[in-house]
Design a protein around this motif. Structure first.
Motif, PDB file in Angstrom:
ATOM      1  N   PRO A   1       3.603  -1.094 -12.637  1.00  0.00           N
ATOM      2  CA  PRO A   1       2.656  -0.111 -12.111  1.00  0.00           C
ATOM      3  C   PRO A   1       2.531  -0.174 -10.594  1.00  0.00           C
ATOM      4  O   PRO A   1       2.868  -1.188  -9.966  1.00  0.00           O
ATOM      5  CB  PRO A   1       1.323  -0.516 -12.746  1.00  0.00           C
ATOM      6  CG  PRO A   1       1.616  -1.510 -13.792  1.00  0.00           C
ATOM      7  CD  PRO A   1       2.992  -2.028 -13.586  1.00  0.00           C
ATOM      8  N   GLY A   2       1.998   0.917 -10.030  1.00  0.00           N
ATOM      9  CA  GLY A   2       1.926   1.071  -8.582  1.00  0.00           C
ATOM     10  C   GLY A   2       1.145  -0.019  -7.880  1.00  0.00           C
ATOM     11  O   GLY A   2       1.456  -0.374  -6.736  1.00  0.00           O
ATOM     12  N   ASP A   3       0.115  -0.559  -8.559  1.00  0.00           N
ATOM     13  CA  ASP A   3      -0.719  -1.550  -7.860  1.00  0.00           C
ATOM     14  C   ASP A   3      -0.203  -2.970  -8.049  1.00  0.00           C
ATOM     15  O   ASP A   3      -0.885  -3.928  -7.725  1.00  0.00           O
ATOM     16  CB  ASP A   3      -2.170  -1.445  -8.331  1.00  0.00           C
ATOM     17  CG  ASP A   3      -2.308  -1.684  -9.832  1.00  0.00           C
ATOM     18  OD1 ASP A   3      -1.265  -1.912 -10.495  1.00  0.00           O
ATOM     19  OD2 ASP A   3      -3.444  -1.639 -10.331  1.00  0.00           O
ATOM     20  N   ASP A   4       1.007  -3.109  -8.605  1.00  0.00           N
ATOM     21  CA  ASP A   4       1.530  -4.452  -8.832  1.00  0.00           C
ATOM     22  C   ASP A   4       3.025  -4.496  -8.526  1.00  0.00           C
ATOM     23  O   ASP A   4       3.837  -4.907  -9.347  1.00  0.00           O
ATOM     24  CB  ASP A   4       1.264  -4.868 -10.290  1.00  0.00           C
ATOM     25  CG  ASP A   4       1.583  -6.337 -10.513  1.00  0.00           C
ATOM     26  OD1 ASP A   4       1.498  -7.121  -9.543  1.00  0.00           O
ATOM     27  OD2 ASP A   4       1.920  -6.715 -11.658  1.00  0.00           O
TER      28      ASP A   4
ATOM     29  N   GLU B   1       0.838  -1.214   0.000  1.00  0.00           N
ATOM     30  CA  GLU B   1       0.000   0.000   0.000  1.00  0.00           C
ATOM     31  C   GLU B   1       0.865   1.254   0.000  1.00  0.00           C
ATOM     32  O   GLU B   1       0.579   2.218  -0.718  1.00  0.00           O
ATOM     33  CB  GLU B   1      -0.901   0.018   1.242  1.00  0.00           C
ATOM     34  CG  GLU B   1      -2.270  -0.575   0.985  1.00  0.00           C
ATOM     35  CD  GLU B   1      -3.105  -0.659   2.274  1.00  0.00           C
ATOM     36  OE1 GLU B   1      -3.995  -1.523   2.297  1.00  0.00           O
ATOM     37  OE2 GLU B   1      -2.861   0.106   3.232  1.00  0.00           O
ATOM     38  N   LEU B   2       1.928   1.227   0.813  1.00  0.00           N
ATOM     39  CA  LEU B   2       2.819   2.394   0.860  1.00  0.00           C
ATOM     40  C   LEU B   2       3.525   2.584  -0.476  1.00  0.00           C
ATOM     41  O   LEU B   2       3.685   3.714  -0.951  1.00  0.00           O
ATOM     42  CB  LEU B   2       3.850   2.243   1.983  1.00  0.00           C
ATOM     43  CG  LEU B   2       3.337   2.445   3.407  1.00  0.00           C
ATOM     44  CD1 LEU B   2       4.457   2.188   4.404  1.00  0.00           C
ATOM     45  CD2 LEU B   2       2.780   3.859   3.596  1.00  0.00           C
ATOM     46  N   ALA B   3       3.937   1.467  -1.086  1.00  0.00           N
ATOM     47  CA  ALA B   3       4.616   1.571  -2.383  1.00  0.00           C
ATOM     48  C   ALA B   3       3.668   2.135  -3.428  1.00  0.00           C
ATOM     49  O   ALA B   3       4.050   2.984  -4.245  1.00  0.00           O
ATOM     50  CB  ALA B   3       5.148   0.203  -2.815  1.00  0.00           C
ATOM     51  N   GLU B   4       2.422   1.703  -3.391  1.00  0.00           N
ATOM     52  CA  GLU B   4       1.452   2.214  -4.365  1.00  0.00           C
ATOM     53  C   GLU B   4       1.198   3.706  -4.129  1.00  0.00           C
ATOM     54  O   GLU B   4       1.137   4.495  -5.080  1.00  0.00           O
ATOM     55  CB  GLU B   4       0.133   1.422  -4.278  1.00  0.00           C
ATOM     56  CG  GLU B   4      -0.876   1.920  -5.302  1.00  0.00           C
ATOM     57  CD  GLU B   4      -2.111   1.036  -5.434  1.00  0.00           C
ATOM     58  OE1 GLU B   4      -2.230   0.053  -4.659  1.00  0.00           O
ATOM     59  OE2 GLU B   4      -2.930   1.329  -6.318  1.00  0.00           O
ATOM     60  N   TYR B   5       1.087   4.064  -2.859  1.00  0.00           N
ATOM     61  CA  TYR B   5       0.872   5.470  -2.527  1.00  0.00           C
ATOM     62  C   TYR B   5       2.071   6.315  -3.004  1.00  0.00           C
ATOM     63  O   TYR B   5       1.903   7.363  -3.631  1.00  0.00           O
ATOM     64  CB  TYR B   5       0.666   5.614  -1.017  1.00  0.00           C
ATOM     65  CG  TYR B   5       0.417   7.034  -0.568  1.00  0.00           C
ATOM     66  CD1 TYR B   5      -0.748   7.696  -0.925  1.00  0.00           C
ATOM     67  CD2 TYR B   5       1.365   7.716   0.197  1.00  0.00           C
ATOM     68  CE1 TYR B   5      -0.973   9.002  -0.529  1.00  0.00           C
ATOM     69  CE2 TYR B   5       1.144   9.024   0.608  1.00  0.00           C
ATOM     70  CZ  TYR B   5      -0.020   9.666   0.246  1.00  0.00           C
ATOM     71  OH  TYR B   5      -0.239  10.967   0.632  1.00  0.00           O
ATOM     72  N   ALA B   6       3.272   5.820  -2.752  1.00  0.00           N
ATOM     73  CA  ALA B   6       4.473   6.550  -3.183  1.00  0.00           C
ATOM     74  C   ALA B   6       4.507   6.636  -4.712  1.00  0.00           C
ATOM     75  O   ALA B   6       4.838   7.688  -5.281  1.00  0.00           O
ATOM     76  CB  ALA B   6       5.733   5.850  -2.665  1.00  0.00           C
TER      77      ALA B   6
END
Ligand code: PMP
Length: 408
Positions: free
Chosen positions: A329-332, A308-313
């Motif tokens: 991509p952010g969600d993967d 979640e933090l990586a996606e947020y960043a």
């Protein structure tokens, strides 16, 4: 699963309260080394204060206690990664020593001209350099499974490269540079269809997600304690019992023997056959404590929080047109984001972040060939763990914004 109680977790990591020139530390270099929670530090301290002795299975009480604690630490780590038992868990100095153990104990004996070692373009120097140099010693060839434009492994290319000439497929589970989570089960199947052995570098997966070495059918698997709330000075080599039985040791000396004469020696049972000399006793016991610590939080929770933090960043950094993010991509992606700010060297960016006490990594992250392939000298990497927050990501982004304006 429950959301993490980050405030509660942070209490276990007093180092996070440190300030540098009035700025509170924002520690985003977890892919290099995670911080160590009090229960793990206490386990080390308790060991030295109360139990310290060599594990020769000496007859005195302390040695017996230390031996049992050390042996049980192997059971705990086996359970953590889904191994059958302690026979399959060798304690080493780090992940690097674990891969070298396989290279020298298995590879030097088994590889020769005509044999092929298949790696990936995103492999870490720990495995890449080790297999590359072993290939030079043995006359084997090394091939690399391609990484595509998005930062994913090209599985079709893996199907082409892995053939009956392949003796070893060695793959990074989670990329420490791209954040890619690789299809470990699929690649393992391809390897085994061609009777190749399968080595998985789990240095970036074991700290961050539930891992089951039997489900992925890894023949060998390696990781380090210091990236998963454990101490430095300990890594783990998992190997299937049958393979470890067949292999000759790589290091020789005391503790790893059964019977020694002036002429010859025989070897101790697994895993001790591969742990020559006085082993990593305190580190091993502390690593077992780190497994308890992470399991108390729950590895699904650990994984979700980091991703979640990586996606947020990823989303926040994507707001800037002059920031290039490496990888999927952010969600993967796993719990890290590497990037470059247009016209600013990664080292300069990280120096400015350091002014705000934001700790990130700048460089090639031990993946020089991958950076060469991408045509960049370096990148800046922010990597997250259980104690990081979105507010810390916001501080990273604000500091980067300053950096952009400084260099604009
Ligand atoms: N593999 C990967 C994917 C890593 O990220 C690292 C650590 N940077 C290693 C291997 C090597 O770990 P160590 O330095 O603890 O041996």
């Amino acid at each position: 699963s429950e959301p993490l109680d980050v405030e509660r977790i942070r209490e276990d990591f007093p180092i996070l309260e440190r300030e540098f020139r009035g700025e509170q530390l924002v520690y985003l270099d977890n892919a290099a080394t995670s911080q160590t929670p009090d229960p793990v530090v206490d386990a080390i301290s308790h060991y030295y204060r109360h139990t310290n002795a060599n594990v020769h299975r000496g007859l005195h009480h302390l040695s017996q206690e230390a031996s049992i604690a050390y042996e049980e630490a192997h059971d705990r780590v086996a359970e953590f990664i889904g191994a059958e038992g302690r026979e399959e868990v060798v304690f080493t100095k780090n992940a690097t020593e674990a891969v070298n153990t396989v290279a020298y104990a298995w590879g030097l004996a088994e590889l020769g001209p005509g044999d092929e070692i298949v790696l990936t373009e995103m492999d870490h120097h720990a495995t890449l350099v080790t297999w590359q140099q072993l290939a030079k010693k043995t006359g084997a060839d090394v091939k690399f499974i391609r990484v595509d434009e998005e930062g994913y492994l090209d599985v079709d290319h893996a199907r082409e490269l892995i053939t009956d000439d392949t003796a070893m497929v060695s793959m990074i589970h989670v990329s420490n540079t791209l954040g890619t989570i690789n299809p470990v089960e699929a690649i393992g199947e391809i390897a085994h269809d061609h009777d190749a052995l399968y080595f998985v570098d789990g240095a970036q997966s074991v700290p961050h997600m539930p891992v089951d070495v039997q489900a992925m059918d890894a023949d060998f698997f390696a990781f380090s304690g210091h990236k998963m709330c454990g101490p430095t000075g300990i890594g783990v080599l998992y190997g299937k019992e049958r393979l470890l039985e067949e292999m000759q040791p790589y290091l020789y000396g005391g503790m790893m023997i059964e019977k020694v004469t002036y002429e010859d020696s025989t070897w101790h049972d697994l895993p001790w056959k591969f742990e020559a000399g006085t082993p990593v006793i305190a580190q091993g016991i502390a690593l077992a404590e780190a497994c308890d610590y992470l399991d108390d939080i729950g590895m699904e929770n650990v994984q979700r929080h980091g991703e979640e933090l990586a996606e947020y960043a990823y989303d926040r950094l994507s707001e800037f047109e002059d920031i290039d993010i490496l990888g999927p991509p952010g969600d993967d992606r796993a719990a890290l984001v590497s990037f470059n700010l247009d016209g600013v060297h990664a080292h300069d960016a990280s120096e400015i972040l350091n002014e705000y006490a934001v700790a990130v990594r700048a460089g090639d992250h031990c993946t020089q060939p991958l950076h060469d392939k991408l045509g960049i000298p370096s990148s800046t990497r922010a990597s997250f763990y259980i104690y990081n927050t979105k507010a810390e990501v916001d501080k990273l982004v604000a500091a980067l914004d300053e950096a952009r304006q400084l260099f604009a």
